[in-house]
Each structure stands twice: as C-alpha cells, then as structure tokens.
Design an enzyme around this catalytic site. Structure first.
Site, PDB file in Angstrom:
ATOM      1  N   LYS A   1     -12.161  30.618  58.746  1.00 37.02           N
ATOM      2  CA  LYS A   1     -13.221  29.515  58.135  1.00 37.02           C
ATOM      3  C   LYS A   1     -12.822  27.713  59.437  1.00 37.02           C
ATOM      4  O   LYS A   1     -13.688  27.121  59.480  1.00 37.02           O
ATOM      5  CB  LYS A   1     -13.035  29.241  56.826  1.00 37.02           C
ATOM      6  CG  LYS A   1     -13.413  30.148  56.023  1.00 37.02           C
ATOM      7  CD  LYS A   1     -13.339  29.318  54.652  1.00 37.02           C
ATOM      8  CE  LYS A   1     -12.266  28.569  54.190  1.00 37.02           C
ATOM      9  NZ  LYS A   1     -10.895  29.616  53.623  1.00 37.02           N
TER      10      LYS A   1
ATOM     11  N   ARG B   1     -14.959  26.528  45.514  1.00 33.67           N
ATOM     12  CA  ARG B   1     -13.849  27.625  46.059  1.00 33.67           C
ATOM     13  C   ARG B   1     -14.162  28.100  44.593  1.00 33.67           C
ATOM     14  O   ARG B   1     -13.607  29.563  44.458  1.00 33.67           O
ATOM     15  CB  ARG B   1     -12.066  27.759  45.442  1.00 33.67           C
ATOM     16  CG  ARG B   1     -11.902  27.143  46.934  1.00 33.67           C
ATOM     17  CD  ARG B   1     -11.513  28.011  47.575  1.00 33.67           C
ATOM     18  NE  ARG B   1      -9.521  27.907  48.497  1.00 33.67           N
ATOM     19  CZ  ARG B   1      -9.620  27.366  49.524  1.00 33.67           C
ATOM     20  NH1 ARG B   1     -10.455  26.242  50.401  1.00 33.67           N
ATOM     21  NH2 ARG B   1      -8.754  27.398  50.190  1.00 33.67           N
TER      22      ARG B   1
ATOM     23  N   ARG C   1       0.899  31.300  61.671  1.00 34.29           N
ATOM     24  CA  ARG C   1       0.086  30.219  62.872  1.00 34.29           C
ATOM     25  C   ARG C   1       0.924  29.107  62.751  1.00 34.29           C
ATOM     26  O   ARG C   1       1.684  28.876  61.821  1.00 34.29           O
ATOM     27  CB  ARG C   1      -1.128  30.010  61.308  1.00 34.29           C
ATOM     28  CG  ARG C   1      -1.895  28.574  61.204  1.00 34.29           C
ATOM     29  CD  ARG C   1      -3.357  28.762  60.367  1.00 34.29           C
ATOM     30  NE  ARG C   1      -2.798  28.568  59.639  1.00 34.29           N
ATOM     31  CZ  ARG C   1      -3.638  28.796  58.679  1.00 34.29           C
ATOM     32  NH1 ARG C   1      -5.448  29.176  58.784  1.00 34.29           N
ATOM     33  NH2 ARG C   1      -4.072  28.706  57.001  1.00 34.29           N
TER      34      ARG C   1
ATOM     35  N   ARG D   1       2.767  25.265  57.990  1.00 32.74           N
ATOM     36  CA  ARG D   1       2.473  24.926  57.409  1.00 32.74           C
ATOM     37  C   ARG D   1       3.207  25.561  56.205  1.00 32.74           C
ATOM     38  O   ARG D   1       3.704  26.701  55.735  1.00 32.74           O
ATOM     39  CB  ARG D   1       0.784  25.258  56.753  1.00 32.74           C
ATOM     40  CG  ARG D   1       0.869  23.719  56.903  1.00 32.74           C
ATOM     41  CD  ARG D   1      -1.355  24.081  56.913  1.00 32.74           C
ATOM     42  NE  ARG D   1      -1.884  24.987  55.781  1.00 32.74           N
ATOM     43  CZ  ARG D   1      -3.084  25.402  55.672  1.00 32.74           C
ATOM     44  NH1 ARG D   1      -4.372  25.007  56.905  1.00 32.74           N
ATOM     45  NH2 ARG D   1      -3.058  26.192  54.542  1.00 32.74           N
TER      46      ARG D   1
ATOM     47  N   ARG E   1      -2.354  33.539  47.278  1.00 36.42           N
ATOM     48  CA  ARG E   1      -3.442  33.264  48.101  1.00 36.42           C
ATOM     49  C   ARG E   1      -5.072  34.002  47.785  1.00 36.42           C
ATOM     50  O   ARG E   1      -5.694  33.665  47.720  1.00 36.42           O
ATOM     51  CB  ARG E   1      -3.365  31.779  49.160  1.00 36.42           C
ATOM     52  CG  ARG E   1      -2.489  30.752  49.296  1.00 36.42           C
ATOM     53  CD  ARG E   1      -2.085  30.299  50.493  1.00 36.42           C
ATOM     54  NE  ARG E   1      -3.251  29.904  50.848  1.00 36.42           N
ATOM     55  CZ  ARG E   1      -3.362  29.827  52.561  1.00 36.42           C
ATOM     56  NH1 ARG E   1      -2.250  29.535  52.894  1.00 36.42           N
ATOM     57  NH2 ARG E   1      -4.352  28.781  52.898  1.00 36.42           N
TER      58      ARG E   1
HETATM   59  P1  AMP Z   1      -7.106  25.688  53.102  1.00 31.55           P
HETATM   60  O1  AMP Z   1      -6.625  24.783  53.611  1.00 31.55           O
HETATM   61  O2  AMP Z   1      -9.124  25.376  52.836  1.00 31.55           O
HETATM   62  O3  AMP Z   1      -6.728  27.363  52.712  1.00 31.55           O
HETATM   63  O4  AMP Z   1      -6.604  25.015  51.190  1.00 31.55           O
HETATM   64  C1  AMP Z   1      -5.352  25.149  51.563  1.00 31.55           C
HETATM   65  C2  AMP Z   1      -5.015  24.986  49.653  1.00 31.55           C
HETATM   66  O5  AMP Z   1      -5.612  23.621  48.877  1.00 31.55           O
HETATM   67  C3  AMP Z   1      -5.601  25.779  48.789  1.00 31.55           C
HETATM   68  O6  AMP Z   1      -4.428  26.545  48.747  1.00 31.55           O
HETATM   69  C4  AMP Z   1      -5.963  25.583  47.235  1.00 31.55           C
HETATM   70  O7  AMP Z   1      -4.389  24.922  46.584  1.00 31.55           O
HETATM   71  C5  AMP Z   1      -6.140  24.273  47.599  1.00 31.55           C
HETATM   72  N1  AMP Z   1      -7.456  23.686  47.694  1.00 31.55           N
HETATM   73  C6  AMP Z   1      -7.921  23.875  48.865  1.00 31.55           C
HETATM   74  N2  AMP Z   1      -9.728  23.836  48.424  1.00 31.55           N
HETATM   75  C7  AMP Z   1      -9.817  23.565  47.334  1.00 31.55           C
HETATM   76  C8  AMP Z   1     -10.604  23.864  46.220  1.00 31.55           C
HETATM   77  N3  AMP Z   1     -12.120  23.946  46.526  1.00 31.55           N
HETATM   78  N4  AMP Z   1     -10.273  24.137  44.700  1.00 31.55           N
HETATM   79  C9  AMP Z   1      -8.966  24.808  44.280  1.00 31.55           C
HETATM   80  N5  AMP Z   1      -7.833  24.274  45.345  1.00 31.55           N
HETATM   81  C10 AMP Z   1      -8.630  23.864  46.631  1.00 31.55           C
END
Ligand code: AMP
Length: 217
Positions: free
Chosen positions: A13, A88, A127, A160, A171
């Site tokens: 993404k 999400r 990663r 990370r 996740r």
């Molecule tokens: P990402 O970098 O998009 O994988 O997001 C990392 C983490 O941020 C996720 O595992 C969630 O804990 C939180 N997060 C990101 N976007 C959202 C969202 N739209 N709703 C809830 N939690 C989010």
C-alpha cells in the site's frame, strides 16, 4: 482523484500510494505514519494510540477520525488524495463518507491490494526503515547498497517495533476481522477494485491505473 487503498500490512500500500501521489499529483495521507509521528512527539493522540500500536491492534475509531478531521481543518483544500491505511473499519468508512458528503468530494475508487498471510509475514519481517528520511527497504527484496545502512543519508536502518513476527500475526488477525465488512461496504457502493499484489511494483501500479481508468467510465 480521491483514492483509498485497502490491504494487509506488507501488501505494498505504502509503495503504491507513493507512486500514485507522485505521478497523479495527489496528497498522501497515511494514518500509520501520522500516528507514529504523534507517538514520537508524545502528543495527546500519540499517548492514547501507543498501547494499541505496540501490540498491533487498531487505534480507536474516534481517535483516528479526529486525526483525519484535524487534517481537513488544517488543509481546507484537501481535494485530491490517496489514503493509505484509512478507513480501516466500517465505522471509520461511514464517518469519513459523512465528512466527504458535507464537502461534496466523494471517494472515486477503493483499491484492494490482496496478498496471502505467509507472504505478508515474509515481507514485513524483512522490512527495514531509515529513521532519518523514512526510506523503506527489505533485506532481500529491496536491499540497500550496504547492508543495514540507508543509501541516501548513511543512517543505520531500523526495524519498526511493530514489524516483528508476533505483532505481524496479531495485525493480520485484526486486519481480517475488520476488513470483510469494510470491503462489503465499498463493494455495495460500487467503489471497490480488487488487485492481487504480486509481481513487480510497476506491473501492479500499471494495473491500478487501469482500474482507476475503468472506474471513470
Ligand atoms: P500502518 O503503518 O498503516 O500499518 O499502521 C500502523 C498501525 O497504526 C496499525 O497497526 C494500527 O495500530 C494503527 N493505525 C493506522 N491506521 C489506522 C486506522 N485507520 N485505524 C486504526 N488504527 C490505525
């Protein structure tokens, strides 16, 4: 053009959002990045979100929606965007639709990037990220010229904290339990475009462009 990207962690993404942002001249909105930045700056949102990110759970809908509302308040002209990682959940999608309705700027297309769970674990556990410039690498798929060092600024790459296998599996579970109803919501609205996320970055990108074109007609 207003696009939403949906996919499990590691589905590409972020990479595709970056290409779409650059080539179609869109604003990039990544709620994961915004949340991590809030955590690093220890803001009120960051302090509330940290325990959820640490264990791979979703931050609460009201918190993430408030972040998005703030973005709109601070960028009144946020008209052309690609969203990476938001909405999400179905509740976020409904809330966001209401916001866009008041602005008369509906979403044009939702791109679902699909990839199987084992491939997700392989991709994410390899990663590495540059903490200074944010460039993302993979130990084998997108290796830096010198192992562990950023090509751009010589900074030591990091993993990370939520990119380790047990958090990734958590996740993925969270992703599957929230995503079916989110995808149904967008499918019912005729916005959903499905794209398998295998093969080269460029071939996936070209397919996405084709899907977006087809949505316009
Ligand atoms: P990402 O970098 O998009 O994988 O997001 C990392 C983490 O941020 C996720 O595992 C969630 O804990 C939180 N997060 C990101 N976007 C959202 C969202 N739209 N709703 C809830 N939690 C989010």
């Amino acid at each position: 053009m207003r696009l939403v990207l949906v996919g499990p962690p590691g589905s590409g993404k972020g990479t595709q959002a970056e290409l779409l942002t650059k080539n179609l001249n869109l604003h990039y909105i990544g709620t994961g990045n915004i949340l991590r930045d809030a955590i690093n700056r220890k803001t009120e949102y960051g302090l509330r979100a940290k325990p959820f990110l640490d264990v791979g759970e979703l931050a609460p809908d009201d918190l993430v929606n408030s972040l998005v509302a703030d973005l709109y308040r601070d960028n009144a002209g946020l008209d052309r965007f690609v969203l990476d990682g938001y909405p999400r959940t179905r509740a976020q999608a409904v809330w966001f639709d209401d916001l866009l309705k008041t602005l008369k700027r509906p979403i044009d297309a939702v791109i679902q990037l699909s990839v199987n769970d084992e491939e997700v674990v392989r991709r994410i556990s390899g990663r590495r990220v540059c903490p200074r410039c944010g460039t993302v690498y993979h130990v084998t798929d997108r290796a830096p010229k010198v192992a562990g060092i950023c090509d751009h600024d010589g900074e030591k790459l990091i993993q990370r904290p939520d990119d380790n296998e047990s958090v990734i599996r958590a996740r993925l579970k969270v992703f599957h339990s929230n995503t079916d109803s989110l995808l149904d919501y967008y499918r019912d609205k005729g916005l959903l475009c499905e794209q398998p996320s295998y093969g080269s970055v460029d071939s996936i990108y070209q397919s996405i462009l084709g899907l977006i074109q087809a949505k316009k007609h």
